[in-house]
Design an enzyme around this catalytic site. Sequence first.
Site, short mmCIF file in Angstrom:
data_model
loop_
_atom_site.label_atom_id
_atom_site.label_comp_id
_atom_site.label_asym_id
_atom_site.label_seq_id
_atom_site.Cartn_x
_atom_site.Cartn_y
_atom_site.Cartn_z
N GLU A 162 -18.62 -60.00 -24.30
CA GLU A 162 -18.45 -60.71 -23.03
C GLU A 162 -17.92 -62.12 -23.25
O GLU A 162 -18.70 -63.07 -23.38
CB GLU A 162 -19.78 -60.77 -22.26
CG GLU A 162 -20.26 -59.44 -21.72
CD GLU A 162 -21.53 -59.59 -20.89
OE1 GLU A 162 -22.20 -60.64 -20.98
OE2 GLU A 162 -21.85 -58.64 -20.14
N GLU A 250 -20.73 -51.74 -20.02
CA GLU A 250 -22.10 -52.18 -19.78
C GLU A 250 -22.33 -52.33 -18.28
O GLU A 250 -21.53 -52.96 -17.59
CB GLU A 250 -22.38 -53.51 -20.49
CG GLU A 250 -23.82 -54.02 -20.33
CD GLU A 250 -24.05 -55.30 -21.13
OE1 GLU A 250 -23.54 -55.39 -22.28
OE2 GLU A 250 -24.71 -56.21 -20.62
#
Length: 324
Positions: A162, A250
Amino acid sequence: MKSSLFLVLLVAFIWIGPSASKDALLEPVSKHGQLSVNGIDLVDEKGEKVQLKGMGLFWSIWMPYYYNKTTVDGVKNLCHSNLVRPMIAVDTQDGGYLTDPDYEDALTDAVIDAAIADDIYVMVDWQDFEAENHLEQSLKFFDRLSKKYGSYPNIIYEPYNEPKTLEWSELVKPYHEAVIATIRANDPDNVIVLGTPWYSQRLDLASADPLANQSNIMYSLHFYSGTHKADIRDTARQAIKRGLPVFVSEYGVVNADGDGPVDKEETALWYEFVEEFGLSTVNYAISDKAEGCAAMLPNSGVEHVCEEAYLTESGKMAVDFNKS
């Protein structure tokens, strides 16, 4: 009462149609083989579109006791998954790859070996928010990984979990290009999923400047339904329609901090979006921590991974979706 009935009908519509979703337990590697990317779609060795549904493990540094075959067996057979995602910690206050690379390599290999034995796919996540600052270590990690496992069709690489920066073209894209070159020197075929800016939500930045002259790459979308709403879906939808292949590597059904109550209505809308494009998904997380995103009740134990009696509300929702 009417709103509750609407939600039930909406969820039923999502999970039984109109897509061709299938129980992920019945869609193993031996059925689909080598994956590749065709346009916006993930496809199998026959060129047919495939949708992976899986479970992600918790950070390796904090829950290493899940990094074994007992866990992967449960993920496959009881969580109805054809994908498991180890989350390799890179740099935390308690350690990670930068502190003890050999330990993290061993945890990684344990999950990969179990996934191969269980005939499911495995997405290896380099769990970092500033990976451009750890490029040397990342190249070392993925060079070893691709040399050892690149010949297996089970492997999917996720070299940057991320990115918190918005500087896609200046920082994140060059990082991806360097890691891809390292992986491709050993593994020319397996899929690589690329993290996108602002915690893998700003797909618009990636679609405006995608990587060129690359094959079998996708771009990650992360969402937590308690926090991320229609605006994130709209951004993702526009990126996909512009030709960006997207993988939901995710997601959670609670807030973005991993806690809070399950947001059933927003999760139903997210599942509808996922099914609209047949996107592959990974739920976060196989964990027995006392927080909303944990799939397991506190103190469940590895031997009870994904057993129905030990699933939280979040875990039950993920399993139901994986089975649909």
